[in-house]
Write an enzyme that holds these catalytic residues in place. Structure first.
Site, PDB file in Angstrom:
ATOM      1  N   LYS A  37     -35.496 -76.627  13.620  1.00 39.82           N
ATOM      2  CA  LYS A  37     -34.883 -77.802  13.875  1.00 39.82           C
ATOM      3  C   LYS A  37     -35.100 -78.277  15.585  1.00 39.82           C
ATOM      4  O   LYS A  37     -35.235 -79.436  15.632  1.00 39.82           O
ATOM      5  CB  LYS A  37     -33.380 -77.737  13.809  1.00 39.82           C
ATOM      6  CG  LYS A  37     -32.832 -77.853  12.384  1.00 39.82           C
ATOM      7  CD  LYS A  37     -33.327 -79.212  11.469  1.00 39.82           C
ATOM      8  CE  LYS A  37     -33.017 -79.301  10.132  1.00 39.82           C
ATOM      9  NZ  LYS A  37     -33.328 -80.509   9.622  1.00 39.82           N
ATOM     10  N   TYR A  58     -33.776 -71.449  11.180  1.00 40.17           N
ATOM     11  CA  TYR A  58     -33.351 -72.827  11.083  1.00 40.17           C
ATOM     12  C   TYR A  58     -33.303 -73.488  12.474  1.00 40.17           C
ATOM     13  O   TYR A  58     -33.675 -74.645  12.636  1.00 40.17           O
ATOM     14  CB  TYR A  58     -31.922 -72.774  10.478  1.00 40.17           C
ATOM     15  CG  TYR A  58     -31.338 -74.180  10.442  1.00 40.17           C
ATOM     16  CD1 TYR A  58     -31.596 -75.093   9.412  1.00 40.17           C
ATOM     17  CD2 TYR A  58     -30.047 -74.614  11.234  1.00 40.17           C
ATOM     18  CE1 TYR A  58     -30.877 -76.442   9.176  1.00 40.17           C
ATOM     19  CE2 TYR A  58     -29.499 -75.704  10.926  1.00 40.17           C
ATOM     20  CZ  TYR A  58     -29.805 -76.421   9.911  1.00 40.17           C
ATOM     21  OH  TYR A  58     -29.274 -77.692   9.979  1.00 40.17           O
TER      22      TYR A  58
END
Length: 302
Positions: A175, A171
């Site tokens: 991001k 993640y």
């Protein structure tokens, strides 16, 4: 409905719940016609349910706004193309793209499977790239036809992407990639009338409730700082013509706080004017680190 986005057409991905839903409702409240995209997957990206997008459309219409549902997979070429096509065919144009869709598959790195890495990269990074690519192609064609748009893109990064987060290697990497994509898109697309920015929100969603249950709890009284609706006013402004001139920026948004993030920039530097030996390079690095600002701690680090 009159408002800051009156006459504009906005697309919001992952808009069936949480932040995306809040953004869609807020854009509609300010006069935008909204394409509400949501594949209807579970927290880990599995399963498909069309209801979330349609329920948000019903909410917008019940409040006097205009909205249409789109339940395609925006991490596929056809799904992203049909997303843009839905806006143009339904409302005659596209002005604002809010890339928000995502899910989590948290693991420590030594336990992180390749499939979990690929799935998170696909939805967060490819799921930003493909809608952006197809929207940009539409706006470029408009600009070349002499109809230069006042187009806006709001991408969704995260504090995990800016600072890292233990247990979220996939993640965090995705991001961080969103920020890089934002900077490139801002530089490439401005000539066509497209401004591209990113937000790093902190709010109560399905993803954060499980990971940070204590911090995300609804207070018994007073200001609910973690309500997703707190982030949406900035998204609405960035998605409107009022944000003219603002591009290539990353904003943190949490509760009543908005922060402009300043990212990577050159710090202390040493230049020998010739090749360093390894020992010299090490000594120079130690000296420069002593002069540099200490990095922010990684979320969850012990």
């Amino acid at each position: 409905m009159a408002g800051l986005c009156s006459g504009r057409v906005a697309v919001v991905t992952g808009a069936g719940r949480g932040l995306g839903r809040a953004h869609a409702l807020a854009l509609a409240a300010e006069g935008a016609k909204v394409v509400v995209n949501d594949l209807g997957t579970g927290l880990d990206g599995t399963g498909v349910e069309a209801a979330p997008a349609r329920l948000v459309v019903d909410e917008i219409r019940a409040r006097g706004g205009q909205a249409v549902a789109h339940d395609g997979d925006i991490a596929t070429t056809e799904g992203a193309a049909s997303l843009v096509r839905t806006a143009v065919e339904t409302y005659g144009r596209l002005d604002t793209l809010v890339n928000n869709a995502g899910f989590l598959r948290d693991r420590m790195l030594v336990n992180l499977d390749e499939d979990d890495w690929d799935a998170v990269m696909r939805v967060h990074l490819k799921g930003h790239f493909l809608p952006l690519r197809h929207a940009a192609a539409y706006w470029r064609a408009e600009a070349k036809a002499g109809r230069v748009p006042a187009a806006r893109v709001i991408n969704t990064s995260s504090g995990a992407g800016l600072l890292g987060s233990v247990g979220q290697g996939n993640y965090s990497a995705a991001k961080a990639g969103v920020v890089g994509l934002t900077l490139v898109a801002a530089a490439e697309l401005r000539r066509y009338g497209v401004l591209v920015n990113a937000i790093a929100p902190a709010a109560r969603t399905r993803m954060t409730e499980a990971a940070f249950a204590g911090a995300m709890a609804v207070p018994a009284e007073g200001f609910d700082a973690m309500a997703p609706e707190n982030v949406s006013p900035l998204v609405v402004w960035l998605g409107s013509a009022a944000s003219a001139g603002v591009t290539g920026r990353v904003f943190e948004a949490e509760g009543g706080r908005i922060t402009v993030m300043e990212g990577w920039r050159p710090g202390p530097t040493a230049d020998k004017g010739a090749r360093w030996s390894p020992a010299e390079a090490g000594a120079a690095a130690v000296k420069l680190l002593a002069e540099a600002t200490s990095p922010e701690p990684v979320y969850g680090a012990q």
